[in-house]
Design an enzyme around this catalytic site. Structure first.
Site, PDB file in Angstrom:
ATOM      1  N   ALA A  71       0.820  -1.117  -0.064  1.00  0.00           N
ATOM      2  CA  ALA A  71      -0.053  -0.053   0.045  1.00  0.00           C
ATOM      3  C   ALA A  71       0.708   1.471   0.023  1.00  0.00           C
ATOM      4  CB  ALA A  71      -0.978  -0.206   1.154  1.00  0.00           C
ATOM      5  N   GLY A 114       0.956  -5.178   1.134  1.00  0.00           N
ATOM      6  CA  GLY A 114      -0.356  -5.434   0.177  1.00  0.00           C
ATOM      7  C   GLY A 114       0.029  -6.120  -1.065  1.00  0.00           C
ATOM      8  N   GLU A 117      -0.157  -9.654  -0.184  1.00  0.00           N
ATOM      9  CA  GLU A 117      -1.653  -9.882   0.097  1.00  0.00           C
ATOM     10  C   GLU A 117      -2.276  -9.897  -1.162  1.00  0.00           C
ATOM     11  OE1 GLU A 117      -1.515  -6.841   2.926  1.00  0.00           O
ATOM     12  OE2 GLU A 117      -2.426  -8.228   4.420  1.00  0.00           O
ATOM     13  N   GLU A 137       5.219  -5.295   7.084  1.00  0.00           N
ATOM     14  CA  GLU A 137       4.688  -4.120   7.861  1.00  0.00           C
ATOM     15  C   GLU A 137       5.142  -4.110   9.066  1.00  0.00           C
ATOM     16  OE1 GLU A 137       3.369  -6.558   6.207  1.00  0.00           O
ATOM     17  OE2 GLU A 137       1.656  -5.648   4.902  1.00  0.00           O
TER      18      GLU A 137
HETATM   19  N1  DAK Z   1       4.596   3.222  -0.789  1.00  0.00           N
HETATM   20  C1  DAK Z   1       5.103   4.302  -1.437  1.00  0.00           C
HETATM   21  N2  DAK Z   1       6.208   4.709  -1.973  1.00  0.00           N
HETATM   22  C2  DAK Z   1       6.925   3.528  -2.108  1.00  0.00           C
HETATM   23  C3  DAK Z   1       6.596   2.298  -1.523  1.00  0.00           C
HETATM   24  C4  DAK Z   1       5.309   2.216  -0.719  1.00  0.00           C
HETATM   25  N3  DAK Z   1       4.962   0.987  -0.241  1.00  0.00           N
HETATM   26  N4  DAK Z   1       7.652   1.424  -1.797  1.00  0.00           N
HETATM   27  C5  DAK Z   1       8.575   2.184  -2.516  1.00  0.00           C
HETATM   28  N5  DAK Z   1       8.085   3.382  -2.523  1.00  0.00           N
HETATM   29  C6  DAK Z   1       9.004   4.467  -3.405  1.00  0.00           C
HETATM   30  C7  DAK Z   1      10.017   4.936  -2.452  1.00  0.00           C
HETATM   31  O1  DAK Z   1       9.605   6.086  -1.339  1.00  0.00           O
HETATM   32  C8  DAK Z   1      10.671   5.632  -3.478  1.00  0.00           C
HETATM   33  O2  DAK Z   1      10.354   6.932  -3.791  1.00  0.00           O
HETATM   34  P1  DAK Z   1      11.193   8.000  -3.971  1.00  0.00           P
HETATM   35  O3  DAK Z   1      12.231   8.150  -2.972  1.00  0.00           O
HETATM   36  O4  DAK Z   1      11.940   7.819  -5.363  1.00  0.00           O
HETATM   37  O5  DAK Z   1      10.212   9.257  -3.967  1.00  0.00           O
HETATM   38  C9  DAK Z   1      10.559   4.604  -4.571  1.00  0.00           C
HETATM   39  O6  DAK Z   1       9.406   4.041  -4.653  1.00  0.00           O
HETATM   40  C10 DAK Z   1      11.712   3.676  -4.960  1.00  0.00           C
HETATM   41  O7  DAK Z   1      11.993   2.808  -3.696  1.00  0.00           O
HETATM   42  P2  DAK Z   1      13.263   2.586  -2.946  1.00  0.00           P
HETATM   43  O8  DAK Z   1      14.399   3.586  -3.415  1.00  0.00           O
HETATM   44  O9  DAK Z   1      13.027   1.963  -1.749  1.00  0.00           O
HETATM   45  O10 DAK Z   1      13.715   1.427  -3.894  1.00  0.00           O
HETATM   46  P3  DAK Z   1      14.975   0.127  -3.564  1.00  0.00           P
HETATM   47  O11 DAK Z   1      14.971  -0.757  -4.793  1.00  0.00           O
HETATM   48  O12 DAK Z   1      16.004   0.579  -2.640  1.00  0.00           O
HETATM   49  O13 DAK Z   1      13.791  -0.700  -2.543  1.00  0.00           O
HETATM   50  C11 DAK Z   1      11.491  -1.787  -1.638  1.00  0.00           C
HETATM   51  C12 DAK Z   1      12.489  -1.298  -2.984  1.00  0.00           C
HETATM   52  C13 DAK Z   1      10.367  -2.284  -2.500  1.00  0.00           C
HETATM   53  C14 DAK Z   1      12.531  -3.114  -1.026  1.00  0.00           C
HETATM   54  C15 DAK Z   1      11.716  -0.857  -0.699  1.00  0.00           C
HETATM   55  O14 DAK Z   1      11.072   0.348  -1.708  1.00  0.00           O
HETATM   56  C16 DAK Z   1      10.584  -1.254   0.253  1.00  0.00           C
HETATM   57  O15 DAK Z   1      11.022  -1.574   1.295  1.00  0.00           O
HETATM   58  N6  DAK Z   1       9.408  -0.586   0.118  1.00  0.00           N
HETATM   59  C17 DAK Z   1       8.378  -0.573   1.191  1.00  0.00           C
HETATM   60  C18 DAK Z   1       7.820  -2.091   1.259  1.00  0.00           C
HETATM   61  C19 DAK Z   1       6.477  -2.180   2.547  1.00  0.00           C
HETATM   62  O16 DAK Z   1       7.168  -1.882   3.657  1.00  0.00           O
HETATM   63  N7  DAK Z   1       5.469  -2.434   2.088  1.00  0.00           N
HETATM   64  C20 DAK Z   1       4.589  -2.486   3.094  1.00  0.00           C
HETATM   65  C21 DAK Z   1       3.537  -1.299   3.140  1.00  0.00           C
HETATM   66  S1  DAK Z   1       2.123  -1.508   4.377  1.00  0.00           S
HETATM   67  C22 DAK Z   1      -5.478  -2.596   3.738  1.00  0.00           C
HETATM   68  C23 DAK Z   1      -4.922  -2.779   2.377  1.00  0.00           C
HETATM   69  C24 DAK Z   1      -3.760  -2.993   2.122  1.00  0.00           C
HETATM   70  C25 DAK Z   1      -2.770  -2.969   3.126  1.00  0.00           C
HETATM   71  C26 DAK Z   1      -3.242  -2.745   4.418  1.00  0.00           C
HETATM   72  C27 DAK Z   1      -4.478  -2.355   4.839  1.00  0.00           C
HETATM   73  N8  DAK Z   1      -6.950  -2.409   3.999  1.00  0.00           N
HETATM   74  C28 DAK Z   1      -7.814  -2.862   2.868  1.00  0.00           C
HETATM   75  C29 DAK Z   1      -7.322  -2.611   5.212  1.00  0.00           C
HETATM   76  C30 DAK Z   1      -1.424  -2.827   3.038  1.00  0.00           C
HETATM   77  C31 DAK Z   1      -0.391  -2.476   3.701  1.00  0.00           C
HETATM   78  C32 DAK Z   1       1.076  -2.175   3.249  1.00  0.00           C
HETATM   79  O17 DAK Z   1       1.259  -2.845   2.072  1.00  0.00           O
END
Ligand code: DAK
Length: 263
Positions: A71, A114, A117, A137
């Site tokens: 997300a 997400g 998921e 998360e």
């Molecule tokens: N959201 C927003 N931006 C994101 C992002 C995300 N999840 N993941 C990456 N980006 C953005 C980064 O901020 C960066 O943006 P800029 O700095 O260029 O502006 C760009 O994408 C490139 O990312 P990185 O520089 O970090 O790239 P790397 O290759 O170094 O790393 C990575 C790739 C995928 C390993 C890393 O970006 C990462 O760890 N990302 C976050 C992963 C994460 O924590 N995901 C979980 C998010 S929480 C629900 C529905 C859904 C959900 C919950 C409830 N309901 C229906 C109730 C879901 C929740 C989640 O998914």
């Protein structure tokens, strides 16, 4: 084989080959982060295929390096609990769960949070050998919120789900295969082709039996064995009202291939 690409969407690409409909997440600048806008388009496209008699099975894929990084953290970061509750995101995700036709996920690169998921909401998963799954998360102070604690646990069991969700570590396509989370690991350049081949094989089967087969299998996750067997039996009887049941059994007896009308 016909391939048509729609241009009506901003964050996804949609195409059709024979009876297989494909949706590709296409928000590369944010690693396909699942914003409400992207989710809205995704749900609309999948529901359109679901309602189209010319489609028998769907494929959901992302980019070469990222399926989806979860997300949109930037949009969630300052939200209050009430914001999260009232935006009612879950309603969109729920619509994917309610699709009648099978969906095959084709995963290359990251499927995190997400993204993982969303892959698990699909009915089957083909992954490229460089795919990385994970529920990270915990590392941003929350837990999975779109089914991860339930679907991962049902797929891989309590001990593995505890480890993966409470550490947030990423895991490989090979580990996902060994845990029973996915169907097959293939070279990354073949992921979409393999997923489409699987979808095509299903799409060629009689559509009503496919639909009820999916429904009966999913029932196994939310009922007792007794209730599930009862449910299955009723769907089995119901199929005797379909033209394809008559055709399928007649063709078998006449030793010829069946001609399905999907009715
Ligand atoms: N959201 C927003 N931006 C994101 C992002 C995300 N999840 N993941 C990456 N980006 C953005 C980064 O901020 C960066 O943006 P800029 O700095 O260029 O502006 C760009 O994408 C490139 O990312 P990185 O520089 O970090 O790239 P790397 O290759 O170094 O790393 C990575 C790739 C995928 C390993 C890393 O970006 C990462 O760890 N990302 C976050 C992963 C994460 O924590 N995901 C979980 C998010 S929480 C629900 C529905 C859904 C959900 C919950 C409830 N309901 C229906 C109730 C879901 C929740 C989640 O998914």
């Amino acid at each position: 084989m016909s391939i048509s690409t729609s241009t009506q969407y901003q964050y996804i690409l949609v195409s059709q080959e024979g009876r297989v409909g494909t949706v590709q997440l296409n928000r590369p600048d944010a690693l396909n982060a699942l914003s409400p806008e992207l989710m809205q388009e995704l749900v609309e496209a999948l529901e359109a295929f679901d309602a189209d008699d010319a489609i028998g099975c769907m494929v959901l894929t992302g980019g070469e390096k990222v399926f989806a990084a979860g997300a949109d953290i930037k949009k969630m970061a300052s939200a209050s609990a009430m914001d999260m509750l009232l935006v009612d995101q879950l309603a969109r995700w729920d619509r994917i769960r309610k699709l009648h036709k099978p969906v095959v996920a084709a995963i290359n690169g990251y499927a995190l949070g997400g993204g993982c998921e969303l892959a698990m909401m699909c009915d089957m998963i083909i992954a490229g050998e460089t795919a990385k799954f994970g529920q990270p998360e915990i590392g941003i102070g929350v837990i999975p919120g779109a089914g991860g604690t339930q679907r991962l646990t049902r797929a891989v069991g309590k001990a593995k789900a505890m480890e993966l969700i409470l550490t947030g570590r990423q895991f490989s396509a090979q580990e996902a295969l060994e845990m029973g989370l996915i169907n097959k690991v293939v070279p990354a350049e073949l992921t979409i082709e393999e997923a489409k081949n699987l979808a095509k094989a299903i799409a060629e089967k009689p559509a009503i039996a496919v639909r009820l087969g999916k429904e009966a299998i999913l029932k196994a996750f939310d009922t007792t064995i007794e209730g599930g067997l009862d449910y299955e039996r009723k769907l089995f009887y119901l199929l005797f009202a379909s033209a394809d049941q008559k055709e399928g059994m007649q063709a078998f007896m006449e030793k010829r291939p069946p001609v399905w009308t999907h009715s």
